[in-house]
Design an enzyme around this catalytic site. Structure first.
Site, PDB file in Angstrom:
ATOM      1  N   LYS A   1     -12.983   1.095 -14.274  1.00  0.00           N
ATOM      2  CA  LYS A   1     -13.198  -0.337 -13.803  1.00  0.00           C
ATOM      3  C   LYS A   1     -13.281  -1.144 -14.882  1.00  0.00           C
ATOM      4  CE  LYS A   1     -12.961  -0.040  -9.320  1.00  0.00           C
ATOM      5  NZ  LYS A   1     -11.820  -0.694  -8.562  1.00  0.00           N
TER       6      LYS A   1
ATOM      7  N   ASP B   1       0.838  -1.242  -0.006  1.00  0.00           N
ATOM      8  CA  ASP B   1      -0.023  -0.024   0.098  1.00  0.00           C
ATOM      9  C   ASP B   1       1.011   1.074  -0.034  1.00  0.00           C
ATOM     10  OD1 ASP B   1      -1.994   1.988   0.874  1.00  0.00           O
ATOM     11  OD2 ASP B   1      -3.288   0.144   1.175  1.00  0.00           O
ATOM     12  N   ASN B   2       0.512   2.300  -0.754  1.00  0.00           N
ATOM     13  CA  ASN B   2       1.299   3.348  -0.699  1.00  0.00           C
ATOM     14  C   ASN B   2       0.469   4.179   0.513  1.00  0.00           C
ATOM     15  OD1 ASN B   2      -1.141   4.700  -1.743  1.00  0.00           O
ATOM     16  ND2 ASN B   2      -0.055   5.556  -3.434  1.00  0.00           N
TER      17      ASN B   2
ATOM     18  N   PHE C   1     -21.536  -4.290  -4.585  1.00  0.00           N
ATOM     19  CA  PHE C   1     -22.696  -3.351  -4.536  1.00  0.00           C
ATOM     20  C   PHE C   1     -21.959  -2.303  -3.383  1.00  0.00           C
ATOM     21  CE2 PHE C   1     -25.795  -4.319  -7.702  1.00  0.00           C
ATOM     22  CZ  PHE C   1     -24.986  -5.337  -8.233  1.00  0.00           C
TER      23      PHE C   1
ATOM     24  N   ASP D   1       4.027   2.038  -4.427  1.00  0.00           N
ATOM     25  CA  ASP D   1       3.014   2.476  -5.183  1.00  0.00           C
ATOM     26  C   ASP D   1       2.975   1.707  -6.274  1.00  0.00           C
ATOM     27  OD1 ASP D   1       1.769   3.970  -7.504  1.00  0.00           O
ATOM     28  OD2 ASP D   1       2.087   5.631  -6.052  1.00  0.00           O
TER      29      ASP D   1
ATOM     30  N   TYR E   1     -14.636   6.987 -13.165  1.00  0.00           N
ATOM     31  CA  TYR E   1     -14.419   5.719 -12.338  1.00  0.00           C
ATOM     32  C   TYR E   1     -14.613   4.535 -12.893  1.00  0.00           C
ATOM     33  CZ  TYR E   1     -14.952   2.666  -8.209  1.00  0.00           C
ATOM     34  OH  TYR E   1     -14.748   1.829  -7.421  1.00  0.00           O
TER      35      TYR E   1
ATOM     36  N   SER F   1     -16.721  -3.298  -9.444  1.00  0.00           N
ATOM     37  CA  SER F   1     -17.792  -2.653  -8.782  1.00  0.00           C
ATOM     38  C   SER F   1     -19.105  -2.607  -9.468  1.00  0.00           C
ATOM     39  CB  SER F   1     -17.317  -1.277  -8.593  1.00  0.00           C
ATOM     40  OG  SER F   1     -18.450  -0.434  -8.574  1.00  0.00           O
ATOM     41  N   ALA F   2     -20.151  -2.524  -8.808  1.00  0.00           N
ATOM     42  CA  ALA F   2     -21.631  -2.488  -9.579  1.00  0.00           C
ATOM     43  C   ALA F   2     -21.750  -1.268 -10.578  1.00  0.00           C
ATOM     44  CB  ALA F   2     -22.615  -2.505  -8.364  1.00  0.00           C
ATOM     45  N   THR F   3     -20.673  -0.311 -10.288  1.00  0.00           N
ATOM     46  CA  THR F   3     -20.682   0.804 -11.279  1.00  0.00           C
ATOM     47  C   THR F   3     -20.660   0.341 -12.468  1.00  0.00           C
ATOM     48  OG1 THR F   3     -19.892   3.157 -11.133  1.00  0.00           O
ATOM     49  CG2 THR F   3     -18.294   1.190 -11.073  1.00  0.00           C
TER      50      THR F   3
END
Ligand SMILES: NC(=O)c1ccc[n+]([C@@H]2O[C@H](COP(=O)([O-])OP(=O)(O)OC[C@H]3O[C@@H](n4cnc5c(N)ncnc54)[C@H](O)[C@@H]3O)[C@@H](O)[C@H]2O)c1
Length: 356
Positions: free
Chosen positions: A153, A32-33, A178, A59, A149, A125-127
Site C-alpha cells: 500500500k 474484475d478477475n 479504517f 486481470d 500488505y 488503508s490505515a495499515t
C-alpha cells in the site's frame, strides 16, 4: 455525471460503491478477475439498482487487456479497488502481493496513461500508519509498514503520488480506510471471505451462523478500557458514499490528497461483540486467547480532513453495522443450506443460541 471504471468492482467495497455511484446517477463499469468475488454480484447489483453495469472479466496485470477496456470507455476517472488484502497471506507469499498489488497497479497506470485518463481514487488503508503512536490518527502521522500488505500500500501510494507530481496524473485521492464492515441493507451484497475469515466481523457472523464454534478474542490485557483491542469500524455504505464524494471532488481538483476514512470513534472487540448480540438477539460463544503479534492496542481515525475536503462524515452506527452484516450473513447462509439440501426450505435456526 461521470463515467467511472471500478477495478475490483465486484468485491466487497467495490460492489457497495457501485450501488452508491449508480444511486447518484453516475455511469459505472466494473473490471474484475473474480478471484475474490462471486459472479452473481453484477446480477445482484441490477436487483438493487435496476441498472445493468457493464462488466469486464480482466486481470489488472494484463496491460493490453486493461488498455482495451480503458481505450473504449471514455472514462472520467478510475477507482482502483483490485488488490489482495490478507496480511498473513502477504507475509507467506510476498511475491504474489508485489505482483498483484504493485505490478497490477503499475499495469493499470500504464493503461490509464495510454487512454489519457488522469484521475484516480485509490483504496489505501490505515495499515500505512503501522503501529500508531497516538490516536486519533491524522494523515500527517508517520507512515510505516509492519507487513508486506502494508508495504504494497505504501509503494502504491508513492507511485501514484509521483505520477501526479510529474504530471502524468492530474488528481489522486489516496483513501485510507479504517475497518470497513456491514453490508447493503438489502442483504444481497456483503463481504464473502473465502476460507477462514481474517477479520473480526465476518468471523463473528460465521460463529453466529453456526459455521464456526467459537470466537477467539486475541488479548484482553491491552491498555484499553476493557483490555481488548480498539478499532474504528466503519459501515461499508458510509465508505461507499465517501468514494462518491472523492470522485466528484476529484473532477474539479488537482494534486494528491491522502484522506482518512473512519468514524473517529474506537470500539473494542467486546463492544462489537455485545452490540452484535443486542442487534441480532444471538449469544456469541467466545474465549480469550493470547495477543496476536503485530496487533496495535488501539487504532482510530481523525476524520477531520474527510469532512473538510469531501464534506463527508460517517452516519451509520455500530448497531447498524452489526444488523446489516448479520442480515447479509444469514441470507447467504440460508441460500447455502438450501443449495446443500437440494433446494428444500432452509432451516431457520442459527448456530449461536438465542438470547433470553
Ligand atoms: N476490506 C478491508 O478491510 C479493507 C481495509 C483497507 C483497505 N482495503 C482495500 O480496499 C480494496 C478493496 O477491498 P475489499 O475488501 O473490497 O476486497 P475484495 O477482495 O472483496 O475486493 C477486491 C476485488 O479485486 C478483485 N481482484 C483481485 N485481484 C485482481 C486482479 N489481479 N485483477 C482484477 N481484479 C482483481 C477481486 O476479485 C475482488 O473482487 C483493496 O485494495 C483492499 O486492500 C480493504
Amino acid at each position: 455525471m461521470a463515467r467511472i471504471l471500478l477495478t475490483g468492482g465486484a468485491g466487497f467495497i467495490g460492489s457497495h460503491t457501485a450501488v452508491a455511484l449508480l444511486g447518484r446517477g453516475h455511469d459505472v463499469v466494473l473490471a474484475d478477475n473474480f478471484s475474490n468475488a462471486s459472479r452473481s454480484v453484477p446480477a445482484r447489483l441490477k436487483d438493487i439498482t435496476g441498472v445493468d453495469c457493464p462488466v469486464h472479466e480482466v486481470d489488472i496485470r494484463n496491460t493490453q487487456a486493461m488498455q482495451a477496456v480503458l481505450a473504449g470507455g471514455a472514462f472520467d476517472a478510475v477507482i482502483h479497488f483490485a488488490a489482495l488484502k490478507a496480511v498473513g497471506e502477504s507475509e507467506a507469499n510476498p511475491l504474489l502481493y508485489f505482483d498483484v498489488n504493485v505490478a497490477g497497479t503499475l499495469s493499470l497506470l500504464t493503461a490509464m496513461r495510454h487512454a489519457g485518463i488522469g484521475r484516480i481514487v485509490f483504496s489505501s488503508s490505515a495499515t500505512v500508519y503501522g503501529a500508531p503512536e497516538h490516536c486519533p490518527i491524522a494523515e500527517a502521522a508517520p507512515l510505516h509498514a509492519t507487513n508486506i500488505y502494508g508495504r504494497t500500500k505504501l509503494i502504491m501510494e508513492d507511485m501514484i503520488g509521483d505520477l501526479v507530481r510529474t504530471g502524468m496524473l492530474s488528481t489522486a485521492f489516496l483513501l485510507r480506510y479504517f475497518n470497513p464492515v456491514g453490508a447493503h441493507p438489502s442483504g444481497l451484497i456483503g463481504e464473502d471471505p473465502r476460507g477462514v475469515p481474517a477479520n473480526l466481523m465476518p468471523y463473528l457472523c460465521q460463529v453466529a451462523a453456526g459455521q464456526r464454534d467459537c470466537l477467539t478474542v486475541f488479548g484482553d490485557d491491552y491498555p484499553t478500557p476493557d483490555g481488548t483491542g480498539v478499532r474504528d469500524y466503519l459501515h461499508v455504505m458510509d465508505l461507499a458514499e465517501a468514494h462518491c464524494a472523492a470522485v466528484e471532488v476529484a473532477l474539479g481538483t488537482y494534486g494528491t490528497h491522502a484522506v482518512n476514512l473512519g468514524t473517529g470513534t474506537g470500539y473494542s472487540v467486546l463492544d462489537l461483540l455485545h452490540t452484535f448480540e443486542r442487534a441480532t438477539g444471538l449469544a456469541i460463544p467466545y474465549r480469550i486467547g493470547p495477543r496476536r503479534p503485530g496487533d496495535a492496542p488501539s487504532c482510530y481515525a481523525d476524520p477531520t480532513l474527510a469532512k473538510a475536503m469531501l464534506g463527508w462524515t460517517a452516519k451509520r452506527t455500530l448497531h447498524d453495522m452489526c444488523q446489516d452484516s448479520w442480515h447479509w450473513q444469514s441470507l447467504s447462509a440460508k441460500a447455502r443450506q438450501a443449495a446443500e439440501h437440494g433446494g428444500s426450505q432452509a432451516p431457520t435456526t442459527a448456530g449461536a443460541q438465542l438470547l433470553a
